[in-house]
Motif scaffolding. Sequence first.
Motif, short mmCIF file in Angstrom:
data_model
loop_
_atom_site.label_atom_id
_atom_site.label_comp_id
_atom_site.label_asym_id
_atom_site.label_seq_id
_atom_site.Cartn_x
_atom_site.Cartn_y
_atom_site.Cartn_z
N LEU A 65 0.85 -1.19 0.00
CA LEU A 65 0.00 0.00 0.00
C LEU A 65 0.88 1.23 0.00
O LEU A 65 1.92 1.27 0.67
CB LEU A 65 -0.89 0.04 1.25
CG LEU A 65 -1.88 -1.10 1.43
CD1 LEU A 65 -2.59 -0.96 2.78
CD2 LEU A 65 -2.89 -1.12 0.31
N ILE A 66 0.47 2.23 -0.74
CA ILE A 66 1.12 3.54 -0.70
C ILE A 66 0.10 4.48 -0.07
O ILE A 66 -0.97 4.72 -0.64
CB ILE A 66 1.50 4.04 -2.12
CG1 ILE A 66 2.36 3.01 -2.85
CG2 ILE A 66 2.17 5.39 -2.04
CD1 ILE A 66 3.69 2.73 -2.20
N ILE A 67 0.42 5.00 1.12
CA ILE A 67 -0.51 5.84 1.87
C ILE A 67 0.05 7.24 1.98
O ILE A 67 1.23 7.43 2.30
CB ILE A 67 -0.75 5.26 3.29
CG1 ILE A 67 -1.23 3.81 3.19
CG2 ILE A 67 -1.76 6.11 4.05
CD1 ILE A 67 -1.32 3.11 4.53
N SER A 68 -0.80 8.24 1.71
CA SER A 68 -0.35 9.63 1.82
C SER A 68 -1.39 10.48 2.53
O SER A 68 -2.56 10.13 2.59
CB SER A 68 -0.03 10.21 0.44
OG SER A 68 -1.15 10.17 -0.40
N ASN A 69 -0.92 11.58 3.08
CA ASN A 69 -1.74 12.54 3.80
C ASN A 69 -2.47 13.39 2.76
O ASN A 69 -1.86 14.17 2.05
CB ASN A 69 -0.83 13.40 4.68
CG ASN A 69 -1.56 14.29 5.65
OD1 ASN A 69 -2.67 14.71 5.38
ND2 ASN A 69 -0.92 14.59 6.76
N ASN A 70 -3.80 13.23 2.65
CA ASN A 70 -4.58 13.84 1.58
C ASN A 70 -4.54 15.36 1.58
O ASN A 70 -4.27 15.98 0.57
CB ASN A 70 -6.03 13.36 1.64
CG ASN A 70 -6.87 13.87 0.50
OD1 ASN A 70 -6.40 13.93 -0.63
ND2 ASN A 70 -8.09 14.24 0.78
N LYS A 71 -4.80 15.97 2.72
CA LYS A 71 -4.91 17.43 2.77
C LYS A 71 -3.65 18.11 3.28
O LYS A 71 -3.45 19.28 3.05
CB LYS A 71 -6.10 17.84 3.66
CG LYS A 71 -7.43 17.37 3.14
CD LYS A 71 -7.82 18.07 1.88
CE LYS A 71 -9.20 17.65 1.43
NZ LYS A 71 -9.63 18.31 0.22
N GLY A 72 -2.83 17.38 4.02
CA GLY A 72 -1.59 17.96 4.52
C GLY A 72 -1.78 19.05 5.55
O GLY A 72 -0.97 19.95 5.66
N GLU A 73 -2.88 18.98 6.33
CA GLU A 73 -3.16 20.02 7.33
C GLU A 73 -2.42 19.78 8.64
O GLU A 73 -2.37 20.64 9.49
CB GLU A 73 -4.66 20.10 7.59
CG GLU A 73 -5.44 20.53 6.37
CD GLU A 73 -6.95 20.50 6.58
OE1 GLU A 73 -7.40 20.12 7.66
OE2 GLU A 73 -7.66 20.85 5.63
N GLY A 74 -1.88 18.62 8.83
CA GLY A 74 -1.17 18.24 10.04
C GLY A 74 -0.90 16.76 10.03
O GLY A 74 -1.33 16.04 9.13
N THR A 75 -0.17 16.28 11.01
CA THR A 75 0.16 14.86 11.09
C THR A 75 -1.09 14.04 11.42
O THR A 75 -1.85 14.39 12.32
CB THR A 75 1.23 14.62 12.17
OG1 THR A 75 2.40 15.35 11.80
CG2 THR A 75 1.58 13.14 12.29
N ILE A 76 -1.29 12.96 10.67
CA ILE A 76 -2.42 12.05 10.89
C ILE A 76 -1.86 10.79 11.55
O ILE A 76 -0.94 10.17 11.05
CB ILE A 76 -3.11 11.68 9.57
CG1 ILE A 76 -3.73 12.92 8.92
CG2 ILE A 76 -4.18 10.61 9.80
CD1 ILE A 76 -4.26 12.68 7.52
N THR A 77 -2.44 10.45 12.69
CA THR A 77 -2.10 9.22 13.40
C THR A 77 -3.35 8.35 13.40
O THR A 77 -4.43 8.83 13.75
CB THR A 77 -1.67 9.51 14.84
OG1 THR A 77 -0.56 10.42 14.81
CG2 THR A 77 -1.26 8.24 15.56
N GLY A 78 -3.22 7.10 12.99
CA GLY A 78 -4.41 6.27 12.92
C GLY A 78 -4.10 4.81 12.74
O GLY A 78 -2.97 4.37 12.92
#
Length: 108
Positions: A65-78
């Motif tokens: 899987l290639i996962i990226s931060n869609n909006k780039g508003e801050g760090t996503i932890t999940g």
Amino acid sequence: MILLPIKIDPGAVVPVAAYGQFVYFESATGPGDTSIVVKAQGGSGVDYILKVGQGFRTDEAFSQLIISNNKGEGTITGVVVVADQNFFDNRVVGTVSIAGTVGVNGVV
């Protein structure tokens, strides 16, 4: 079924070695929009924009899987769930607001 903890900084792209046919975006915290972009390599090859509670199934098994931060508003932890069987999750999660009087019959 594999639970994959993720932490994606703004603008980051994270490759994850994972074998399966099903991806489910289980949970996330972060500022603003916490949607992610997931591309299954070796399977459909399609980019999916996922919000928490959404997922997809591919016709063929993927190997990464290639996962990226869609909006780039801050760090996503999940957490992203990867499975190779008929996985599903029917949980209802959220906040309930009750205005008025609530009665309970029986023992709580």
